[in-house]
Scaffold this active site. Structure first.
Site, short mmCIF file in Angstrom:
data_model
loop_
_atom_site.label_atom_id
_atom_site.label_comp_id
_atom_site.label_asym_id
_atom_site.label_seq_id
_atom_site.Cartn_x
_atom_site.Cartn_y
_atom_site.Cartn_z
N MET A 24 0.83 -1.19 0.00
CA MET A 24 0.00 0.00 0.00
C MET A 24 0.87 1.24 0.00
SD MET A 24 -3.00 -1.03 -0.14
CE MET A 24 -3.44 -2.73 -0.30
N CYS A 25 0.36 2.30 -0.55
CA CYS A 25 1.03 3.58 -0.55
C CYS A 25 0.48 4.42 0.60
CB CYS A 25 0.78 4.30 -1.88
SG CYS A 25 1.02 3.26 -3.34
#
Lengths: 302, 62
Positions: free
Chosen positions: A19-20
């Site tokens: 995930m960012c």
């Protein structure tokens, strides 16, 4: 002599989807560093020490997009594939750029996605900026159908290979050509975009859940969503700041409530240690913030 | 009108509820109810703070 930059391919990992993290701001002009550098859990800190995801590293590049007060409506961009934690240019720029609306993103590339400048967020089409925290499962299975749905000008706008950028093109297609749009309009287009992509994904037989934490701005409004396509999966985190004045006390950024609100922040993680400064966006809800800093939270009905 | 503890929406329908320690909580969707169960302490604390802030001071309060 110049060494030609090659695309780096991230090796697929058997672990949970990566995930960012992102942050967005709208309100009174502030230095970008006030959100990217100064807070205890600033975006740069999250690039090596994210607090609210299993993998703390987001080192596959970064990007910032900002709107100027005296400049054309189209925002400026600065992106790099280097980690945000050691990019000196990012530090220099953020300490000198004042903006009343900006987006910033640090990337943890999805398995199989190339690491390249073109694949760093935020993405820009005209006056709009777009970021994504999440992944569209089965994207490769729907990519052709997605591209076929786009008019030439939006198909040509796609420069990279990410699911995120392709979703942006779908969003812009749903937005249409009307330029007098409200924050609510942006939120409605977000819902339509997710609904459309989900139909393609389901038709392709994909059963794994997709994560659609999108954020979009036109420089006057922000819309963001916290959505996962499975009732059995907790959506990844998304917060917004409580109304108040963003200021410093004892050298630490904080939000002084019970004062006139000067700006609103949306962020994947709480930037300050004061938990009471932040509201968690409810699962499957769209948050919109307009240029008067009025907020609305709506349940998505897909 | 009841308010969803998680998302803050005003609710005209209160089909999705949870009773915790004698207190009823209302939700707009199963998603908000699940979120409440994941982060119960946060939401109960926030709800308690709002109630305390809303209560008028009595004669013994300073």
């Amino acid at each position: 002599m110049f060494r030609q930059r090659r695309q780096r391919w991230k090796q697929p990992s058997p672990s949970a989807p990566t995930m960012c993290r992102f942050v967005g701001y709208i309100g009174r002009e502030i230095l970008l560093s006030e959100l990217l550098v100064s807070p205890a859990n600033s975006l740069i800190h999250q690039s090596y020490g994210a607090r609210e995801r299993r993998e703390p590293l987001n080192g596959d590049g970064f990007g910032i997009g900002w709107y100027g007060s005296d400049q054309p409506a189209e925002p400026a961009l600065f992106k790099s594939i280097t980690p945000a934690w050691n990019n000196q240019n990012l530090l220099e720029l953020s300490r000198h750029i004042l903006s009343g609306c900006f987006f910033a993103h640090i990337r943890a590339a999805s398995p199989g996605m190339p690491v390249s400048d073109a694949n760093c967020h935020p993405f820009r089409i005209g006056q709009y900026l777009w970021m994504h925290n999440g992944t569209i499962e089965g994207f490769r299975l729907i990519r052709r159908r997605l591209c076929d749905s786009l008019p030439d000008r939006l198909y040509d706008s796609i420069q990279g290979t990410t699911d995120s950028e392709h979703a942006f093109a779908v969003f812009m297609n749903n937005l249409g050509d009307d330029t007098a749009l409200t924050a609510r309009d942006l939120g409605s287009a977000l819902i339509d975009t997710i609904s459309q992509i989900e139909k393609w994904v389901r038709r392709a037989g994909v059963t794994q859940p997709s994560i659609y934490n999108f954020a979009v701005t036109d420089g006057q409004n922000i819309a963001t969503v916290r959505y996962v396509s499975s009732a059995n999966t907790e959506p990844i985190s998304l917060y917004f700041s409580k109304p108040g004045e963003y200021c410093y006390r004892d050298g630490k950024p904080m939000i002084r409530r019970n004062s006139i609100s000067t700006g609103m922040i949306v962020a994947s993680e709480r930037l300050t240690d004061e938990r009471d400064d932040w509201v968690r966006v409810a699962p499957n809800h769209v948050l919109t913030i307009d240029n008067q800093l009025s907020t609305e939270v709506r349940l998505m009905a897909l | 009108m009841p308010i969803d503890t998680v998302c803050g929406m005003e609710l005209s329908i209160t089909e999705i509820t949870l009773v915790l320690n004698g207190t009823s909580f209302y939700f707009c969707s199963e998603g908000c109810r699940a979120e409440f169960l994941r982060h119960t302490d946060d939401y109960v604390q926030a709800a308690t703070t709002e109630v305390e802030a809303a209560e008028p001071l009595g004669p013994d309060d300073v």
